[in-house]
Design an enzyme around this catalytic site. Structure first.
Site, short mmCIF file in Angstrom:
data_model
loop_
_atom_site.label_atom_id
_atom_site.label_comp_id
_atom_site.label_asym_id
_atom_site.label_seq_id
_atom_site.Cartn_x
_atom_site.Cartn_y
_atom_site.Cartn_z
N THR A 182 -28.69 39.18 -28.31
CA THR A 182 -27.42 39.46 -27.15
C THR A 182 -28.05 40.25 -26.16
OG1 THR A 182 -26.87 41.50 -28.21
CG2 THR A 182 -26.16 39.92 -29.33
N GLU A 326 -23.47 36.09 -32.28
CA GLU A 326 -23.31 36.54 -33.75
C GLU A 326 -22.58 35.53 -34.42
OE1 GLU A 326 -22.67 38.53 -31.31
OE2 GLU A 326 -23.46 40.52 -31.73
N LYS A 437 -7.69 53.40 -21.15
CA LYS A 437 -7.14 54.20 -22.00
C LYS A 437 -6.25 55.38 -20.97
CE LYS A 437 -6.25 56.47 -25.94
NZ LYS A 437 -6.70 56.94 -27.50
N TRP A 442 -2.92 51.91 -23.56
CA TRP A 442 -3.72 51.19 -23.31
C TRP A 442 -3.44 50.14 -22.31
CZ3 TRP A 442 -8.22 52.21 -25.16
CH2 TRP A 442 -8.38 52.91 -26.28
P1 ADP Z 1 -23.71 38.94 -24.80
O1 ADP Z 1 -22.81 38.71 -23.52
O2 ADP Z 1 -23.67 40.22 -25.07
O3 ADP Z 1 -24.73 38.28 -24.90
P2 ADP Z 1 -22.02 37.20 -26.06
O4 ADP Z 1 -22.70 36.18 -24.85
O5 ADP Z 1 -22.07 36.79 -27.49
O6 ADP Z 1 -22.63 38.23 -25.86
O7 ADP Z 1 -20.62 37.30 -25.88
C1 ADP Z 1 -19.67 37.59 -26.69
C2 ADP Z 1 -18.35 38.38 -26.06
O8 ADP Z 1 -17.95 37.61 -25.03
C3 ADP Z 1 -17.27 38.40 -27.03
O9 ADP Z 1 -17.28 39.33 -28.04
C4 ADP Z 1 -15.99 38.50 -26.01
O10 ADP Z 1 -16.16 39.75 -25.65
C5 ADP Z 1 -16.58 37.79 -24.69
N1 ADP Z 1 -16.11 36.31 -24.77
C6 ADP Z 1 -16.46 35.20 -25.11
N2 ADP Z 1 -15.31 34.22 -24.87
C7 ADP Z 1 -14.49 34.80 -24.27
C8 ADP Z 1 -13.35 34.24 -23.84
N3 ADP Z 1 -12.94 32.88 -23.72
N4 ADP Z 1 -12.33 35.26 -23.40
C9 ADP Z 1 -12.62 36.53 -23.23
N5 ADP Z 1 -13.87 37.05 -23.74
C10 ADP Z 1 -14.51 36.39 -24.23
#
Ligand code: ADP
Length: 543
Positions: A182, A326, A437, A442
């Site tokens: 990630t 993940e 918050k 929220w």
């Molecule tokens: P990183 O950006 O940390 O590498 P990921 O690409 O795996 O991680 O991102 C996952 C996260 O992206 C999700 O847990 C969520 O918060 C956000 N996310 C992914 N798709 C969407 C969506 N369509 N709408 C809102 N949030 C999203």
């Protein structure tokens, strides 16, 4: 009693072998770093993947070795996906937009033994290699004529003369096949170690969820990178279903994407919202859609309602998807079932702004702070937990991160706050760490952003929480104007007031030229929080 069926393991190489047999003319089109367009088929690709598998074996690569890539979307990167996993090694994709420190951390954490690199990223390698293990072999993904100086290995030379067939080993389906970290918005990046089983199942899950796109003859453009979360599974789901892939290489701005989609008759394009902002700008400029474009898949962060409306009003189907590294990564997809297709555009848009319904073999639950399940009524919001065969069971060599990642039932905590309605539509309210918050209540930053993005004078927008002595936190809105002149703050507030209570409105609006992005192309709220840490909010009464 056990069933008495063959226990044939799910192996990734079988996906490409199937494509070569059944969809031999399915295409892979790539914009190359060499500057031209390259075309090949699944049938010919299996030949080159076999050559690469021989080459890797000749380099001493063994089952379980981690082999890294630092590359754009293109056919050679695709070949690496299959050849590395096919011989039982682990394809470790590295995001070139990570900081030098993060990149060095993950290369040493993964203990990579080889690194395949596009010519574009050779300078990054030159700058950092002194910090990397001395034995790391570097292969530049080009031919001899385009090799930079130095004594790194040349990709095409490794393949030259190798046999175009390979005796693929039958691997235990739980053998590790891929590794993706990630982007580490908090702390060090964390690795998800995929298996052959999870990867093959994910390809089937995706094919079942998106049959409108994943079928023979469709041309799909993944803007979403092969260097992050397996380009949302497309390198596996496309050959499995016979869809063709159009790889855009390095040029991901609206103008270049438009041109490529237009000339290659792309049917469906997949990427994060920031990419589609650029494409929509180009569509507006040209006054038309790229020829053949019928579908976009938007995920990675919330697709603003105005973006969905823009595409749908022009007849382009929007599929809003949600997932995470993940989860391989797809968790939900947003195409509407037939009985909801007849809704008015407004009702359709309200549903499509949600993140869609679960993919098969993904279970979702939302829970309160005590871990108690909340109802799926579209109102109750709680932390989202997931379970399924393509979801991580633990980060790679990272006990600290694993300690808090799962609940007592073994479900994975996504860190997202969500509602689920009676029809099964998931709506992400926020990432837990981005919620605001205020006075014990929220406020969703995504909801505020969505409304303001609909204003014609707003190109992009982000809402962050700032600490407040009285209310704990209050929202600050950061806006990128669409044109030369800024929209009036009073207009934005009037628009917001139509949808939110007074205490939910931002305390202040600031204008900036652009928003900082993370390595995966999402707006970086972490950077914004640091940037505006000392911003003084005008005092405001909460009623
Ligand atoms: P990183 O950006 O940390 O590498 P990921 O690409 O795996 O991680 O991102 C996952 C996260 O992206 C999700 O847990 C969520 O918060 C956000 N996310 C992914 N798709 C969407 C969506 N369509 N709408 C809102 N949030 C999203």
């Amino acid at each position: 009693m056990l069933g008495s069926m063959m226990n044939v393991p799910l192996n990734i190489a079988d996906v490409l072998k199937y494509a070569a047999d059944v969809h031999p003319t399915g295409e892979i089109v790539s914009v190359r770093t060499e500057g031209d367009i390259h075309r090949t088929t699944y049938k010919d690709t299996l030949g080159r993947v076999s050559q690469l598998a021989h080459a890797l074996t000749a380099q001493g690569v063994r089952v379980g070795d981690r082999i890294a890539t630092l590359a754009w979307n293109g056919y050679r990167h695709f070949e690496l996906y299959y050849a590395i996993s096919g011989i039982g090694a682990v394809c470790h994709t590295i995001n070139p937009r990570l900081s030098a420190e993060q990149m060095s951390y993950i290369i040493s954490h993964a203990e990579d033994t080889m690194l395949f690199v596009d010519t574009t990223f050779v300078p990054i390698v030159a700058a950092l290699r002194a910090q990397w293990p001395a034995g790391l072999k570097i292969v530049v993904m080009t031919d001899r004529a385009h090799m930079p100086g130095g004594d790194d290995l040349c990709y095409e030379e490794l393949l030259d003369g190798q046999a175009t067939t390979f005796d693929w080993p039958v691997l235990d389906e739980n053998t590790a096949s891929g590794l993706c970290y990630t982007s580490g918005t908090t702390g060090n990046p964390k690795g998800t170690l995929y298996s052959h089983r999870s990867t093959v199942l994910h390809a089937f899950m995706e094919a079942v969820s998106l049959p409108n796109v994943l079928q023979p003859g469709r041309r799909i453009l993944p803007v979403v990178p092969l260097f992050h979360v397996n380009a949302w599974g497309l390198p596996y789901a496309a050959p499995l279903t016979g869809a063709s892939l159009v790889f855009p290489g390095a040029a991901l701005d609206g103008e270049n994407l438009f041109r490529l989609m237009d000339t290659e008759q792309v049917y469906s394009a997949w990427g994060v919202p920031t990419v589609w902002l650029g494409l929509q700008g180009e569509i507006k400029k040209q006054g038309r859609l790229p020829q053949g474009l019928a579908d976009v898949v938007i995920g990675g962060s919330a697709a603003p309602a105005s973006m969905i409306r823009g595409f749908e009003a022009q007849g382009v189907n929007v599929c809003h998807a949600w997932g995470m590294t993940e989860m391989s990564p797809i968790g939900t997809t947003g195409n509407l079932p037939p009985h909801l297709e007849g809704l008015s555009l407004d009702d359709k848009l309200a549903l499509k702004s949600k993140q869609g319904r679960r993919t098969c073999l993904v279970d979702l639950k939302i829970v309160d702070e005590d871990g108690k399940r909340l109802p799926h009524d579209g109102v109750a919001a709680g932390e989202l937990y997931v379970r399924g065969p393509a979801i991580t069971a633990g980060y790679y060599k990272n006990d600290d991160a694993n300690a808090g990642a799962f609940d007592r039932e073994g479900w994975f905590g996504t860190g997202d706050i969500a509602t689920i309605d009676a029809d099964g539509f998931l709506a992400i309210t926020d990432r837990a760490k981005d919620l605001i918050k205020s006075g014990g209540e929220w406020i969703s930053s995504i909801d505020l952003e969505n409304v303001v993005m609909a204003h014609p004078g707003v190109a992009n927008c982000a809402v962050i929480a700032l600490p407040h002595p009285k209310w704990d936190e209050r929202p600050l809105m950061i806006v990128v104007p669409a044109g030369e002149s800024r929209p009036e703050v009073s207009e934005l507030m009037t628009l917001l007031s139509e949808h939110f209570a007074k205490w939910q409105l931002p305390d202040d609006v600031v204008f900036v030229g652009e928003l900082p992005l993370t390595a995966t192309g999402k707006v970086s709220k972490l950077t914004l929080r640091t940037q505006f840490a000392h911003h003084v909010l005008p005092d405001m009464e909460q009623d």
